[in-house]
Design an enzyme around this catalytic site. Structure first.
Site, PDB file in Angstrom:
ATOM      1  N   HIS A 181      20.406  13.045 -10.141  1.00  0.00           N
ATOM      2  CA  HIS A 181      19.965  14.439 -10.151  1.00  0.00           C
ATOM      3  C   HIS A 181      19.758  14.930  -8.728  1.00  0.00           C
ATOM      4  O   HIS A 181      18.951  14.382  -7.981  1.00  0.00           O
ATOM      5  CB  HIS A 181      18.669  14.528 -10.949  1.00  0.00           C
ATOM      6  CG  HIS A 181      18.146  15.918 -11.107  1.00  0.00           C
ATOM      7  ND1 HIS A 181      18.953  16.999 -11.399  1.00  0.00           N
ATOM      8  CD2 HIS A 181      16.882  16.414 -11.011  1.00  0.00           C
ATOM      9  CE1 HIS A 181      18.213  18.084 -11.499  1.00  0.00           C
ATOM     10  NE2 HIS A 181      16.961  17.757 -11.251  1.00  0.00           N
ATOM     11  N   SER A 209      16.701  21.565  -8.400  1.00  0.00           N
ATOM     12  CA  SER A 209      16.563  21.655  -9.849  1.00  0.00           C
ATOM     13  C   SER A 209      16.036  23.035 -10.263  1.00  0.00           C
ATOM     14  O   SER A 209      16.662  24.039  -9.953  1.00  0.00           O
ATOM     15  CB  SER A 209      15.659  20.514 -10.338  1.00  0.00           C
ATOM     16  OG  SER A 209      15.764  20.328 -11.721  1.00  0.00           O
ATOM     17  N   ASP A 224      25.364  14.824 -12.839  1.00  0.00           N
ATOM     18  CA  ASP A 224      23.930  15.131 -12.867  1.00  0.00           C
ATOM     19  C   ASP A 224      23.475  15.241 -14.319  1.00  0.00           C
ATOM     20  O   ASP A 224      24.036  16.028 -15.086  1.00  0.00           O
ATOM     21  CB  ASP A 224      23.671  16.446 -12.126  1.00  0.00           C
ATOM     22  CG  ASP A 224      22.196  16.726 -11.884  1.00  0.00           C
ATOM     23  OD1 ASP A 224      21.379  16.492 -12.802  1.00  0.00           O
ATOM     24  OD2 ASP A 224      21.857  17.194 -10.785  1.00  0.00           O
TER      25      ASP A 224
END
Length: 514
Positions: free
Chosen positions: A483, A228, A455
């Site tokens: 995610h 991320s 995502d």
């Protein structure tokens, strides 16, 4: 291996909020950082040598298998050696063998604001595949302003409770004023409590800290897995120090070339995509709290439920009622991982019957609020980094209102909330030092960028874009929900990444996994 519990996404931080939008992308050398070209090949400047040549003093911590140390870094890289230093928390678990040790593998779970040390000690050091842990020292460093590294603090726990319940869909001038006042109070609290560090928590500075750590660990190259926001941190490092790049995995990628407004709008669409996948699954099930007719009907029912909560919150079994802000955040929290969908269905069913405790628990999970009412520092570090890395998405409420149609088009359910969430940096007490621009890392060793097609927090087009920007990147695609991708059940993804980490050989171009 499962990175899900800790790789919370880049969030944009709003009043009820962050509901998601990540105000953080983009990077630049920043006001106190030299351009990448001046860092990649030249010898370490004399003023920085004491930092690069420091010896880490390791001590047992977090169980017999872990060691911890404190890395010294300059508060301001433009003024090193002036006595204004930071102590950054570092932890490691040494390679277990058998096999030749490759080096250190630095891990970062995202955020910005997620504790890398906590992630290492609670998961990565045991959850990563044994064959990877055998060959690498598993290492983590809390970035500046995060957890054990002089954490940013902004509000008391009671003030934070009030902040998370602020109406984030203002439909009257008084409500808009209260939302703006909440953002301003939050910003003042950060300045009052963390003024010393607030102007020095940018991603560029955190990436420079990573190079100091690399040297202190005795590694010639940096090996790294970032999820991320951790992809932005890793890509920034690669752009600053391309010739010091070892094996870099960037999973759930951020596009650094996008403005904060575009990032927020794209992420809004990402959450709509995730909700659509959830709704498709839900309406096929008997007893779906959003009905069993269609995705469109489920979307309308959820929007109507949020509207009711805006004026009539429901009880939760504690002093906090469940209003629209916390309910929205609870739903968004479950969008990060399809494994949370059963919990969300149960929580929605209960909330629609007047018992909001389940959705409140999901919101608390997102905000990292403990059962004793205390908050981790993630929700303070998050805007501190985001608002420094990029100019604000919006500067006035009028700009938000003008953009509402675009955000509602991106997501009829979440668009309004996420648009207003993006206003927070307009009132930040420190001017941004970064701007959005592509990162190329020319001359770097092969880098693997991983993207998940559905995502919610880092939409798949961002991974495609980052892979195209980085001169040596290969895109690895996971056709799935949730995610990030590494360790989420796809043997194809895991084998490709493990092979790369152990051999340096990236997956074949256009590899697509399910």
């Amino acid at each position: 291996m499962d990175t899900r519990p800790s790789s919370r996404p880049l969030r944009t931080f709003g009043a009820a909020v962050t509901a998601a939008a990540l105000l953080s992308s983009g990077c630049s050398a920043g006001a106190s950082s030299p351009p990448a070209a001046s860092l990649s090949k030249k010898a370490v400047p004399a003023a920085l040598k004491p930092y690069y040549e420091q010896t880490l003093s390791w001590r047992p911590c977090g169980g017999a298998e872990f060691e911890c140390a404190t890395l010294k870094a300059p508060l301001d890289y433009a003024r090193p050696g002036t006595g204004r230093d930071l102590g950054l928390a570092v932890s490691r678990k040494k390679a277990t063998g058998p096999g030749r040790r490759i080096g250190s593998l630095l891990v970062n779970p995202g955020g910005p604001g997620g504790s890398a040390v906590g992630y290492l000690q609670s998961f990565a050091a045991v959850g990563y595949p044994a064959r990877v842990r055998a060959r690498y020292d598993m290492v983590a460093m809390d970035p500046r302003g995060v957890a054990g590294s002089e954490p940013v603090t902004c509000l008391s726990d009671k003030q934070m409770d009030a902040f998370t319940q602020t109406d984030q869909t203002p439909d009257a001038p008084g409500e808009t004023d209260r939302l703006v006042a909440a953002y301003k109070k939050f910003a003042r609290g950060c300045a009052d409590r963390s003024g010393r560090i607030l102007g020095h928590v940018s991603t560029v500075e955190a990436a420079r800290d990573m190079d100091v750590l690399r040297a202190a660990l005795g590694d010639r190259k940096l090996h790294y897995v970032g999820a991320s926001y951790g992809t932005f941190l890793g890509a920034t490092y690669a752009d600053l120090y391309p010739h010091r790049v070892g094996r870099l995995v960037l999973d759930g990628a951020l596009d650094p070339a996008l403005s904060s407004r575009r990032i927020n709008r794209d992420q809004t669409a990402g959450f709509e995509t995730a909700f659509t996948a959830f709704a498709k699954d839900c309406v096929r099930r008997t007893g779906c709290p959003l009905g069993t007719r269609s995705v469109a009907d489920a979307r309308d029912r959820l929007a109507a439920f949020f509207t009711r909560l805006d004026s009539h919150p429901v009880r939760t079994g504690e002093s906090r009622a469940l209003g629209e802000p916390l309910a929205t955040m609870g739903v968004i929290s479950a969008m990060y991982d399809e494994a949370a969908w059963p919990q969300l269905r149960t929580a929605l069913r209960s909330a629609m019957r007047g018992q909001g405790g389940g959705l409140l628990s999901l919101a608390d999970l997102y905000y990292e609020r403990d059962t004793d009412g205390s908050y981790a520092n993630l929700m303070y570090a998050n805007p501190a980094v985001n608002c420094l890395d990029l100019p604000p998405a919006f500067r006035t409420p009028a700009e938000v209102r003008k953009s509402l149609p675009a955000f509602k088009k991106a997501s009829p359910v979440f668009g309004e909330t996420l648009a207003w969430a993006a206003l927070n940096c307009a009132y930040w007490p420190v001017r941004p030092t970064g701007t959005a621009h592509p990162l190329h890392a020319k001359g770097a060793a092969p880098i693997v960028v991983v993207g998940t097609t559905r995502d919610p927090a880092t939409p798949y087009p961002w991974a495609r874009s980052l892979a195209a920007q980085l001169s040596s990147a290969t895109l690895l695609t996971y056709d799935g929900d949730g995610h990030t991708a590494y360790g989420r059940g796809s043997r194809c993804i895991d084998d490709a990444i493990n092979t790369y980490l152990l051999t340096g050989r990236p997956p074949a171009p256009r590899t697509r996994c399910r």
